[in-house]
Design a protein around this motif. Structure first.
Motif, mmCIF file in Angstrom:
data_model
loop_
_atom_site.group_PDB
_atom_site.id
_atom_site.type_symbol
_atom_site.label_atom_id
_atom_site.label_comp_id
_atom_site.label_asym_id
_atom_site.label_seq_id
_atom_site.Cartn_x
_atom_site.Cartn_y
_atom_site.Cartn_z
ATOM 1 N N ASP A 1 6.569 9.442 5.130
ATOM 2 C CA ASP A 1 7.494 8.609 4.355
ATOM 3 C C ASP A 1 6.780 7.617 3.434
ATOM 4 O O ASP A 1 7.370 6.640 2.977
ATOM 5 C CB ASP A 1 8.456 7.860 5.286
ATOM 6 N N THR A 2 5.492 7.883 3.142
ATOM 7 C CA THR A 2 4.743 6.993 2.255
ATOM 8 C C THR A 2 3.999 7.779 1.177
ATOM 9 O O THR A 2 3.659 8.951 1.360
ATOM 10 C CB THR A 2 3.718 6.136 3.027
ATOM 11 N N MET A 3 3.764 7.105 0.070
ATOM 12 C CA MET A 3 2.905 7.609 -0.996
ATOM 13 C C MET A 3 1.973 6.461 -1.367
ATOM 14 O O MET A 3 2.364 5.290 -1.319
ATOM 15 C CB MET A 3 3.708 8.027 -2.230
ATOM 16 N N ALA A 4 0.749 6.789 -1.741
ATOM 17 C CA ALA A 4 -0.219 5.791 -2.188
ATOM 18 C C ALA A 4 -0.375 5.921 -3.696
ATOM 19 O O ALA A 4 -0.405 7.033 -4.229
ATOM 20 C CB ALA A 4 -1.557 6.006 -1.495
ATOM 21 N N VAL A 5 -0.460 4.804 -4.372
ATOM 22 C CA VAL A 5 -0.645 4.823 -5.818
ATOM 23 C C VAL A 5 -1.840 3.936 -6.157
ATOM 24 O O VAL A 5 -2.042 2.893 -5.540
ATOM 25 C CB VAL A 5 0.649 4.395 -6.569
ATOM 26 N N ALA A 6 -2.665 4.400 -7.087
ATOM 27 C CA ALA A 6 -3.865 3.672 -7.505
ATOM 28 C C ALA A 6 -3.878 3.583 -9.019
ATOM 29 O O ALA A 6 -3.353 4.464 -9.703
ATOM 30 C CB ALA A 6 -5.118 4.390 -6.998
ATOM 31 N N ALA B 1 12.733 -1.676 -5.171
ATOM 32 C CA ALA B 1 11.812 -2.070 -4.101
ATOM 33 C C ALA B 1 10.431 -2.335 -4.691
ATOM 34 O O ALA B 1 10.111 -1.855 -5.787
ATOM 35 C CB ALA B 1 11.724 -0.966 -3.046
ATOM 36 N N SER B 2 9.622 -3.086 -3.981
ATOM 37 C CA SER B 2 8.253 -3.329 -4.430
ATOM 38 C C SER B 2 7.351 -3.585 -3.238
ATOM 39 O O SER B 2 7.810 -3.969 -2.162
ATOM 40 C CB SER B 2 8.192 -4.514 -5.402
ATOM 41 N N SER B 3 6.057 -3.332 -3.449
ATOM 42 C CA SER B 3 5.028 -3.628 -2.457
ATOM 43 C C SER B 3 3.848 -4.239 -3.176
ATOM 44 O O SER B 3 3.511 -3.809 -4.291
ATOM 45 C CB SER B 3 4.550 -2.355 -1.746
ATOM 46 N N PRO B 4 3.182 -5.211 -2.559
ATOM 47 C CA PRO B 4 1.996 -5.786 -3.195
ATOM 48 C C PRO B 4 0.846 -4.788 -3.195
ATOM 49 O O PRO B 4 0.769 -3.919 -2.334
ATOM 50 C CB PRO B 4 1.673 -7.001 -2.318
ATOM 51 N N GLY B 5 -0.021 -4.936 -4.169
ATOM 52 C CA GLY B 5 -1.221 -4.110 -4.229
ATOM 53 C C GLY B 5 -2.446 -4.971 -4.009
ATOM 54 O O GLY B 5 -2.362 -6.195 -3.946
ATOM 55 N N ASP B 6 -3.587 -4.316 -3.887
ATOM 56 C CA ASP B 6 -4.832 -5.060 -3.794
ATOM 57 C C ASP B 6 -5.593 -4.924 -5.106
ATOM 58 O O ASP B 6 -5.211 -4.149 -5.977
ATOM 59 C CB ASP B 6 -5.669 -4.599 -2.606
ATOM 60 N N SER B 7 -6.646 -5.670 -5.257
ATOM 61 C CA SER B 7 -7.444 -5.657 -6.476
ATOM 62 C C SER B 7 -8.910 -5.758 -6.098
ATOM 63 O O SER B 7 -9.286 -6.652 -5.340
ATOM 64 C CB SER B 7 -7.043 -6.841 -7.366
ATOM 65 N N PHE C 1 8.447 11.108 -9.272
ATOM 66 C CA PHE C 1 7.951 12.093 -8.321
ATOM 67 C C PHE C 1 9.077 12.426 -7.351
ATOM 68 O O PHE C 1 10.066 11.699 -7.250
ATOM 69 C CB PHE C 1 6.717 11.583 -7.552
ATOM 70 N N THR C 2 8.921 13.534 -6.655
ATOM 71 C CA THR C 2 9.830 13.903 -5.581
ATOM 72 C C THR C 2 9.038 13.852 -4.288
ATOM 73 O O THR C 2 7.957 14.448 -4.193
ATOM 74 C CB THR C 2 10.428 15.307 -5.805
ATOM 75 N N SER C 3 9.556 13.141 -3.309
ATOM 76 C CA SER C 3 8.853 13.018 -2.031
ATOM 77 C C SER C 3 8.767 14.388 -1.353
ATOM 78 O O SER C 3 9.588 15.275 -1.609
ATOM 79 C CB SER C 3 9.574 12.012 -1.130
ATOM 80 N N PRO C 4 7.768 14.565 -0.490
ATOM 81 C CA PRO C 4 7.589 15.869 0.163
ATOM 82 C C PRO C 4 8.808 16.267 1.001
ATOM 83 O O PRO C 4 9.471 15.438 1.601
ATOM 84 C CB PRO C 4 6.379 15.647 1.074
ATOM 85 N N THR D 1 -9.841 -1.989 -9.788
ATOM 86 C CA THR D 1 -9.032 -0.913 -9.240
ATOM 87 C C THR D 1 -8.015 -1.527 -8.292
ATOM 88 O O THR D 1 -8.291 -2.524 -7.620
ATOM 89 C CB THR D 1 -9.890 0.135 -8.501
ATOM 90 N N HIS D 2 -6.838 -0.946 -8.277
ATOM 91 C CA HIS D 2 -5.737 -1.456 -7.472
ATOM 92 C C HIS D 2 -5.140 -0.301 -6.662
ATOM 93 O O HIS D 2 -5.106 0.832 -7.143
ATOM 94 C CB HIS D 2 -4.638 -2.037 -8.357
ATOM 95 N N THR D 3 -4.657 -0.598 -5.485
ATOM 96 C CA THR D 3 -3.909 0.378 -4.694
ATOM 97 C C THR D 3 -2.709 -0.324 -4.061
ATOM 98 O O THR D 3 -2.760 -1.523 -3.769
ATOM 99 C CB THR D 3 -4.751 1.017 -3.574
ATOM 100 N N ALA D 4 -1.641 0.432 -3.888
ATOM 101 C CA ALA D 4 -0.441 -0.073 -3.222
ATOM 102 C C ALA D 4 0.232 1.109 -2.535
ATOM 103 O O ALA D 4 0.017 2.268 -2.906
ATOM 104 C CB ALA D 4 0.505 -0.730 -4.218
ATOM 105 N N ILE D 5 1.052 0.822 -1.558
ATOM 106 C CA ILE D 5 1.719 1.858 -0.774
ATOM 107 C C ILE D 5 3.228 1.795 -1.003
ATOM 108 O O ILE D 5 3.833 0.727 -0.876
ATOM 109 C CB ILE D 5 1.417 1.709 0.733
ATOM 110 N N ILE D 6 3.806 2.930 -1.335
ATOM 111 C CA ILE D 6 5.253 3.085 -1.448
ATOM 112 C C ILE D 6 5.738 3.528 -0.074
ATOM 113 O O ILE D 6 5.228 4.506 0.471
ATOM 114 C CB ILE D 6 5.610 4.124 -2.528
ATOM 115 N N THR D 7 6.687 2.811 0.502
ATOM 116 C CA THR D 7 7.105 3.071 1.886
ATOM 117 C C THR D 7 8.594 3.389 1.977
ATOM 118 O O THR D 7 9.356 3.162 1.037
ATOM 119 C CB THR D 7 6.822 1.848 2.774
ATOM 120 N N GLY D 8 8.995 3.917 3.130
ATOM 121 C CA GLY D 8 10.407 4.143 3.417
ATOM 122 C C GLY D 8 11.032 5.284 2.637
ATOM 123 O O GLY D 8 12.244 5.296 2.411
#
Length: 167
Positions: free
Chosen positions: A27-32, A52-58, A101-104, A71-78
């Protein structure tokens, strides 16, 4: 100081090199993505609207002298299975375009396409118009072809993995 802060945010470049990947759980996707500055980062997503939103890192990345990018990454959840989503990444007022995108899905069979360095002699695997004697194999050459080669798989594959070296 205020002018410097305003000018800095006005000159911030939008995110580039946006990449989406499967997450650690179904139920998650990672985006960079990458930016030219260490701005706040987040991913915004939703089904049609970005609700919805999630914080990313830097993280700073320096390859050449006097040239650092982040470079940044964040996780799409739920995420719900086999559901269409829209998302964008960024922060500090600068965001990427909206991507989709379409989730798996959860049920087999799955259709995978895996490819890598095809070389000039095997360019026909992109489309039937591209052969070892073709001077150019590009979007224009393959535009009339929608049934053979990799272009025939667009929209059919559940996942497409490129192994690298697509120069």
């Amino acid at each position: 100081m205020l002018i410097s802060a305003l000018l800095g945010s006005a000159l911030a470049a939008p995110p580039t090199q946006v990449h989406l990947a499967l997450g650690k759980t179904p139920d998650t996707m990672a985006v960079a993505w990458a930016t030219a500055d260490a701005a706040d980062s987040e991913v915004q997503w939703g089904q049609g609207t970005l609700t919805a939103s999630s914080p990313g890192d830097s993280r700073p990345f320096t390859q050449d002298p006097n040239r650092t990018w982040y470079t940044h990454t964040a996780i799409i959840t739920g995420l719900q299975p086999d559901t269409a989503y829209s998302y964008r990444v960024g922060g500090s007022g600068e965001f990427s375009p909206v991507y989709n995108f379409t989730s798996p899905r959860t049920k087999a069979p799955f259709r995978h396409v895996i490819y890598g360095d095809m070389g000039a002699a095997s360019a026909f695997s992109l489309c039937s118009a591209c052969t070892s004697s073709s001077p150019v194999c590009d979007a224009a050459a393959c535009a009339g072809n929608t049934t053979a080669g990799l272009v025939g798989e667009v929209g059919k594959a559940d996942i497409i993995v490129h192994m690298g070296d697509f120069a």
